[in-house]
Motif scaffolding. Sequence first.
Motif, PDB file in Angstrom:
ATOM      1  N   GLU A 188       7.779  -0.645 -10.655  1.00 46.71           N
ATOM      2  CA  GLU A 188       7.724   1.009 -11.178  1.00 46.71           C
ATOM      3  C   GLU A 188       5.979   1.789 -11.807  1.00 46.71           C
ATOM      4  N   GLU A 189       5.019   1.044 -11.455  1.00 44.47           N
ATOM      5  CA  GLU A 189       3.640   0.422 -11.914  1.00 44.47           C
ATOM      6  C   GLU A 189       3.291   0.900 -10.562  1.00 44.47           C
ATOM      7  N   VAL A 190       2.557   2.152 -10.398  1.00 48.56           N
ATOM      8  CA  VAL A 190       1.627   2.129  -9.368  1.00 48.56           C
ATOM      9  C   VAL A 190       0.121   2.028 -10.073  1.00 48.56           C
ATOM     10  N   PHE A 191      -0.372   1.909  -9.406  1.00 45.40           N
ATOM     11  CA  PHE A 191      -2.069   1.381  -9.498  1.00 45.40           C
ATOM     12  C   PHE A 191      -2.803   1.842  -8.390  1.00 45.40           C
ATOM     13  N   SER A 192      -4.398   2.484  -8.961  1.00 43.98           N
ATOM     14  CA  SER A 192      -4.571   3.553  -8.175  1.00 43.98           C
ATOM     15  C   SER A 192      -6.350   2.684  -8.635  1.00 43.98           C
ATOM     16  N   ILE A 193      -7.233   2.689  -7.228  1.00 47.61           N
ATOM     17  CA  ILE A 193      -8.994   1.809  -7.525  1.00 47.61           C
ATOM     18  C   ILE A 193      -9.487   3.324  -6.454  1.00 47.61           C
ATOM     19  N   PRO A 194     -10.064   3.573  -7.264  1.00 45.23           N
ATOM     20  CA  PRO A 194     -11.225   5.063  -6.821  1.00 45.23           C
ATOM     21  C   PRO A 194     -12.579   4.553  -5.973  1.00 45.23           C
ATOM     22  N   VAL A 195     -12.059   3.718  -4.518  1.00 45.10           N
ATOM     23  CA  VAL A 195     -12.483   3.005  -3.858  1.00 45.10           C
ATOM     24  C   VAL A 195     -11.817   2.574  -2.057  1.00 45.10           C
ATOM     25  N   LEU A 196     -12.844   2.615  -1.354  1.00 46.49           N
ATOM     26  CA  LEU A 196     -11.898   2.839  -0.044  1.00 46.49           C
ATOM     27  C   LEU A 196     -11.415   1.052   0.001  1.00 46.49           C
ATOM     28  N   GLY A 197      -9.848   1.260   0.786  1.00 46.35           N
ATOM     29  CA  GLY A 197      -9.502   0.010   1.862  1.00 46.35           C
ATOM     30  C   GLY A 197      -9.133  -0.208   1.357  1.00 46.35           C
ATOM     31  N   GLY A 198      -7.656  -0.623   1.973  1.00 48.40           N
ATOM     32  CA  GLY A 198      -6.475  -1.684   1.420  1.00 48.40           C
ATOM     33  C   GLY A 198      -7.091  -3.171   1.484  1.00 48.40           C
ATOM     34  N   TYR A 199      -8.541  -3.526   1.824  1.00 47.22           N
ATOM     35  CA  TYR A 199      -8.922  -4.601   1.658  1.00 47.22           C
ATOM     36  C   TYR A 199      -9.404  -4.685   0.090  1.00 47.22           C
ATOM     37  N   ASN A 200      -9.475  -3.707   0.082  1.00 46.28           N
ATOM     38  CA  ASN A 200      -9.876  -3.609  -1.753  1.00 46.28           C
ATOM     39  C   ASN A 200      -8.627  -4.496  -2.855  1.00 46.28           C
ATOM     40  N   LEU A 257       0.657  -1.199  -0.277  1.00 46.55           N
ATOM     41  CA  LEU A 257       0.182   0.387   0.387  1.00 46.55           C
ATOM     42  C   LEU A 257       0.873   1.051   0.387  1.00 46.55           C
ATOM     43  N   LEU A 258       0.569   2.603  -0.651  1.00 51.18           N
ATOM     44  CA  LEU A 258       1.565   3.720  -1.021  1.00 51.18           C
ATOM     45  C   LEU A 258       0.994   3.802  -0.318  1.00 51.18           C
ATOM     46  N   SER A 259      -0.917   4.579  -0.691  1.00 44.90           N
ATOM     47  CA  SER A 259      -1.639   5.411   0.022  1.00 44.90           C
ATOM     48  C   SER A 259      -2.960   5.151   0.097  1.00 44.90           C
ATOM     49  N   GLU A 260      -3.924   5.595   1.401  1.00 47.29           N
ATOM     50  CA  GLU A 260      -5.502   5.198   1.377  1.00 47.29           C
ATOM     51  C   GLU A 260      -6.217   6.378   1.789  1.00 47.29           C
ATOM     52  N   THR A 261      -7.064   6.839   0.855  1.00 42.01           N
ATOM     53  CA  THR A 261      -7.894   8.017   1.053  1.00 42.01           C
ATOM     54  C   THR A 261      -9.562   7.735   0.824  1.00 42.01           C
ATOM     55  N   LYS A 262     -10.387   8.434   1.777  1.00 44.09           N
ATOM     56  CA  LYS A 262     -11.879   7.296   1.249  1.00 44.09           C
ATOM     57  C   LYS A 262     -12.926   7.590   0.055  1.00 44.09           C
ATOM     58  N   VAL A 263     -11.686   8.422  -0.249  1.00 42.64           N
ATOM     59  CA  VAL A 263     -12.134   8.012  -2.210  1.00 42.64           C
ATOM     60  C   VAL A 263     -11.021   7.409  -2.969  1.00 42.64           C
ATOM     61  N   ASP A 264      -9.976   6.752  -2.663  1.00 43.48           N
ATOM     62  CA  ASP A 264      -9.392   6.061  -3.962  1.00 43.48           C
ATOM     63  C   ASP A 264      -7.381   5.328  -3.048  1.00 43.48           C
ATOM     64  N   THR A 265      -7.268   4.473  -3.606  1.00 41.18           N
ATOM     65  CA  THR A 265      -6.122   3.562  -2.718  1.00 41.18           C
ATOM     66  C   THR A 265      -4.991   3.193  -3.836  1.00 41.18           C
ATOM     67  N   GLN A 266      -3.640   3.630  -4.059  1.00 41.85           N
ATOM     68  CA  GLN A 266      -3.090   2.984  -4.422  1.00 41.85           C
ATOM     69  C   GLN A 266      -1.457   1.955  -3.581  1.00 41.85           C
ATOM     70  N   THR A 280     -10.690   0.451   8.309  1.00 39.52           N
ATOM     71  CA  THR A 280     -10.801   1.063   7.339  1.00 39.52           C
ATOM     72  C   THR A 280     -10.384   2.316   7.855  1.00 39.52           C
ATOM     73  N   PHE A 281     -12.641   2.938   8.365  1.00 42.90           N
ATOM     74  CA  PHE A 281     -13.021   3.828   8.266  1.00 42.90           C
ATOM     75  C   PHE A 281     -12.362   4.493   9.508  1.00 42.90           C
ATOM     76  N   SER A 282     -12.226   3.708  10.693  1.00 44.40           N
ATOM     77  CA  SER A 282     -11.694   3.991  12.028  1.00 44.40           C
ATOM     78  C   SER A 282     -10.375   5.303  11.576  1.00 44.40           C
ATOM     79  N   ALA A 283      -9.687   4.174  10.560  1.00 48.48           N
ATOM     80  CA  ALA A 283      -7.849   5.143  10.531  1.00 48.48           C
ATOM     81  C   ALA A 283      -8.318   6.625   9.363  1.00 48.48           C
ATOM     82  N   LEU A 284      -9.595   6.855   8.627  1.00 50.26           N
ATOM     83  CA  LEU A 284      -9.300   8.152   7.479  1.00 50.26           C
ATOM     84  C   LEU A 284      -9.380   8.761   8.311  1.00 50.26           C
TER      85      LEU A 284
END
Length: 457
Positions: free
Chosen positions: A268-280, A251-260, A344-348
């Motif tokens: 050298e590829e950074v992936f991004s998903i437009p959802v909350l949570g490292g579990y995703n 995991l690189l970063s985690e916000t309420k609308v994006d996880t990288q 995840t919600f607690s850590a936001l």
Amino acid sequence: MNLSVREIVAAVNGVNHATQHDDQCVESVEFDTRKVIENSLFVPLKGARDGHDFIPQAIESGASLVLSERELSEDVSYIKVKDTLVALQQLAQYFLEKVHPKVIGITGSNGKTTTKDMTEAVLSQHYKTYKTQGNYNNHIGLPYTILSMPEDTEMLVLEMGMDHKGEIEVLSNIAKPDIAAITLIGESHIEYLGSRAGIAEAKMEITAGLKEDGVLIIPNDEPLLKRMIIDVPQTVESFGVGTEATLSASLLSETKVDTQFETNLFEEEVFSIPVLGGYNVKNALIALLIGRFFNVPVSKMKNGLATFDLTKNRTEWLKTNDGIDLLSDVYNANPTAMKLVLDTFSALKLEGRKFVVLGDMLELGELSSQMHESVAEHISPQKIDQVYLYGEHMASLYNVLHNRMPQGSIHFYRKTEKKEMMTHLSEKIQPKDTVFLKASNGMGLSEVVEFLLKSHE
């Protein structure tokens, strides 16, 4: 779709009572009269009501052909079969062989739908792809999905759900997947399967129809599955976050609308998903493994994950008109999933207060009280401001939490007190607050979500 009368008769081993020529075709298959259109094949199924009773209504709506276990009048065009459900499944198998897409089967205690959505997004960047719509993932929904796919489909992504032992085996034998994936083993339906080991065995039924040269994908951190794959002759690949696996992520970063995140295979590829949570991220890794197997370029896989659409009610962010954020995850719940999202919600880092609304997790059997109590370790008064517990089983969690949480910060409502809970919650929340809601679908928290949206217009 186009299936001729001749093809249908042969596929379902039926007796032809069709009034039209054998070469005439139907263009869709429906078991719900509300969806019947012109030139449909209507398949009456037995449930709370016998679908045979609705045959006249289906014909009036445009059905040109019917499957039936009963003898019908001479003016009805029908094919007589022994069992309409079996016939629906047989017809799906025939159509699947006719279209001949690559088939991906996805099951697991949690994350099936999200993984399905991510996988479809990755594959559709490079192939004509069709996926299970909504929650059509059982012995009726899966064959219906197959029969609904366009005839130019190259990739078919099928979600496989179950309540009892033997159900996934049926689905796998219908679909005969090229790739089978198990997201995780949790506690869903433990009431019927007895233990997590029983659940793991039921999920492993997805290998029943897996092609000989197929691939099984499993989570690297599940020892139950690792013991069970010893006798699997197909290739087995694994995924995990922060662990060694065929495909692992950091995991690189985690916000309420994006996880990288980044991975070991796509350096050298950074992936991004437009959802909350490292579990995703684990769900995303399954999609990446499948895309890699089918040679989807990395750039296209990145784009697919970054833009995928999540099925409604799965960790869905909503906002009231007066500025209250709602995190709606009300379609399903089990202890593993509830704890993951709570962490995840607690850590936001959020501007306002954090509210949690938790409803009963169903089908946990004799372990229900213990499993509801176990959620307490994932609710901290330093990180959660207000807790609303709803349902008879949540009384167990309330009994653990009420001495740990500050006075006035925890509230319990029985199932008959939904209106009171909605009113009290609505009066308490203010602009900039965030509310997380999760429960089994049977608890109807979607009604609470709708109430909050309307009461804060």
